[in-house]
Design a protein around this motif. Structure first.
Motif, short mmCIF file in Angstrom:
data_model
loop_
_atom_site.label_atom_id
_atom_site.label_comp_id
_atom_site.label_asym_id
_atom_site.label_seq_id
_atom_site.Cartn_x
_atom_site.Cartn_y
_atom_site.Cartn_z
N LYS A 1 62.61 -57.74 42.55
CA LYS A 1 64.05 -57.82 42.81
C LYS A 1 64.82 -56.69 42.13
CE LYS A 1 64.38 -61.87 40.63
NZ LYS A 1 63.18 -61.94 39.76
N THR B 1 73.88 -64.18 34.34
CA THR B 1 72.45 -63.85 34.35
C THR B 1 71.69 -64.51 33.20
OG1 THR B 1 72.89 -61.81 33.11
CG2 THR B 1 72.80 -61.62 35.51
N ARG C 1 77.15 -53.51 39.76
CA ARG C 1 77.08 -54.09 38.43
C ARG C 1 78.39 -54.00 37.63
NH1 ARG C 1 74.20 -53.00 34.70
NH2 ARG C 1 73.51 -55.10 34.22
N TYR D 1 68.63 -52.98 39.61
CA TYR D 1 69.72 -53.72 40.23
C TYR D 1 70.84 -52.80 40.72
CZ TYR D 1 67.13 -57.31 37.74
OH TYR D 1 66.12 -58.10 37.27
N MET E 1 70.80 -54.04 44.91
CA MET E 1 71.97 -54.88 45.23
C MET E 1 72.96 -54.13 46.11
SD MET E 1 72.50 -56.71 41.52
CE MET E 1 73.58 -58.04 42.03
N SER F 1 74.82 -52.63 49.41
CA SER F 1 75.13 -53.26 50.69
C SER F 1 75.80 -52.24 51.61
CB SER F 1 76.08 -54.44 50.47
OG SER F 1 77.39 -53.95 50.22
#
Ligand code: LLP
Length: 429
Positions: A60, A162, A312, A384, A388, A390
């Motif tokens: 991930k 988290t 983030r 991340y 993450m 988009s």
């Protein structure tokens, strides 16, 4: 330690000048250093070597196929959290027997695919999941290898979004009732409970939570064994912190020091699921300044990377070091402390083109004067970041490239407008 260095006021990734990369591939651009990536994987493998750990890279964090393949080639297994991540790990060349399958909401189809591919362990997070997995396994005529995930109920230790081992989050089985759950499946024909799993949260900058978690794990392993479960694996998850602000992260050895005694006491094989520690400091996001403007008493740097590329800062208020790729003579080549007063700088907000006030990389950050066309580097973006990203605002996701020594290659091409509508095009009536 990473391999992003300034030489004569130009940022290099290993031996490649970053401007060369921006010119070749365009911006925004994710740039990864292979030497940094492997250095961190090796650091974990070495620190925990006496337990002969199974280090499962957490897909991930950054699922790029080329990066996953590198991990596989250097001895890593994989931690996957969906059918999609399982697919990536297998495509990257992993064997099912080196994959742990995590996640609170695995579908029957995902369980079936996991079983058909012979995954090493399912990290199971609820009683419902346990029984569903047992049924799927029985229907296939196999036994599912299970590690029960416990929520060890520790004090808060990282960002609330988290932190996965405090009371009141969706993860794992309650430490008070996990023993009863384990008892209910002793001798189950479709389940072999062979491990205990915990993942404390991410990122964690102290070793103490691991010491406390490991102590609870030892007690649970003993209790499960007393019930008749043949517990052979202790999975302590991931979560090891990295350098975001300055050199604030602990070396892997500090985590090993508190985890290894528990592993020894249980006689279990250790499993780890690190992601950020391996890839976080190995990645840079390179952007280009589009405009600068001053409004409402504030100064803005508007760059071509945005919250869709790196979410983030707005999602977790997280800090990423940002500095020009070509710092001019009047400012430090690379500041020691990006939060301190830096001569030659003034407070600016670094923002992107997305239509939200939450689209920022930094607020009130001390940066030198910048001009249209300047390149900026956002550091510690390997974890991340792209994972993450988009298409929000119908922006094309960035390209990714991998540098090793003096060479560089594309590991994900920049998206096109055709990619953007590919899933809808055929559906137009
Ligand atoms: N294992 C499990 C079960 C996890 O949930 C995670 C991360 C990991 C391993 C890997 O943790 P790492 O070693 O990378 O810290 N998007 C957030 C982080 C979410 C972490 C999710 N779980 C961020 O950008 O900070």
């Amino acid at each position: 330690m990473d391999h992003f260095v300034y030489r004569d006021r130009t940022l290099f990734c290993e031996d490649v000048p970053v401007p060369e990369l921006a010119d070749t591939y365009g911006t925004p651009l994710y740039v990864y250093s292979q030497a940094t990536l492997l250095r961190h994987l090796t650091e974990i493998q070495t620190a925990f070597a006496q337990a002969n750990p199974i280090v499962c890279y957490s897909v991930k964090t950054n699922g790029n196929l080329s990066l996953c393949r590198l991990m596989a080639e250097h001895g890593a297994g994989f931690d996957v959290t969906s059918g999609g991540e399982l697919y990536r790990a297998l495509r990257a060349g992993s064997k099912g027997s080196k994959i742990v399958f995590a996640g609170v909401g695995k579908s029957d189809a995902e369980m079936k695919t996991g079983l058909e591919n012979g995954v090493f362990l399912f990290n199971v997070e609820s009683e419902g999941e346990l029984h569903a997995l047992g049924e799927v396994a029985r229907s296939l005529g196999v036994k599912a290898p299970v590690a029960l995930r416990v929520n060890p109920d520790l004090p808060p230790k990282t960002h609330a979004k988290t932190d996965t081992s405090v009371k009141g989050v969706k993860f794992g089985l309650d430490i008070e009732t996990i023993i009863d759950v384990a008892k209910s499946v002793v001798g189950h024909p479709g389940l072999a409970v062979v491990g205990l799993h915990m993942h404390l949260g991410s990122p964690i900058l102290k070793a103490d939570p691991y010491r406390e978690g490991a102590a609870k794990a030892v007690a649970l392993v003993k209790a499960f064994r007393a019930q008749g479960h043949d517990i052979r694996y202790l999975n302590m998850g991931g979560g090891f912190g990295i350098h975001y602000r300055k050199q604030e992260a602990l070396p892997a050895a500090a985590f090993a020091e508190v985890i290894l005694p528990a592993v020894k006491e249980t006689g279990c094989q250790l499993v780890l699921e690190p992601g950020r520690f391996i890839v976080g400091n190995a990645g840079l996001l390179v952007s280009r300044v589009v405009f600068t403007k001053s409004t409402g008493g504030k100064h803005y740097v508007i760059q071509d990377a945005a919250m869709n590329d790196l979410i983030r800062p707005t999602l977790y208020d997280s800090f990423h070091r940002i500095w020009p790729v070509h710092p001019r003579a009047e400012v430090p080549e690379r500041p020691d402390d990006y939060e301190a007063e830096i001569p030659g700088t003034f407070a600016q907000d670094v923002v992107g083109p997305v239509c939200e006030s939450g689209d920022f990389f930094a607020k009130g950050r001390n940066l030198p004067a910048l001009a249209r066309g300047d390149l900026l580097a956002t550091f510690s973006a390997g974890a991340y970041g792209m994972a993450m990203a988009s298409n929000y605002n119908s922006r094309l996701r960035a390209a990714e490239i991998l540098v090793t020594g003096r060479t560089h290659r594309l590991i994900r091409r920049r998206e096109t407008f055709e990619d953007l509508v590919a899933c809808e095009d055929d559906c137009l009536s």
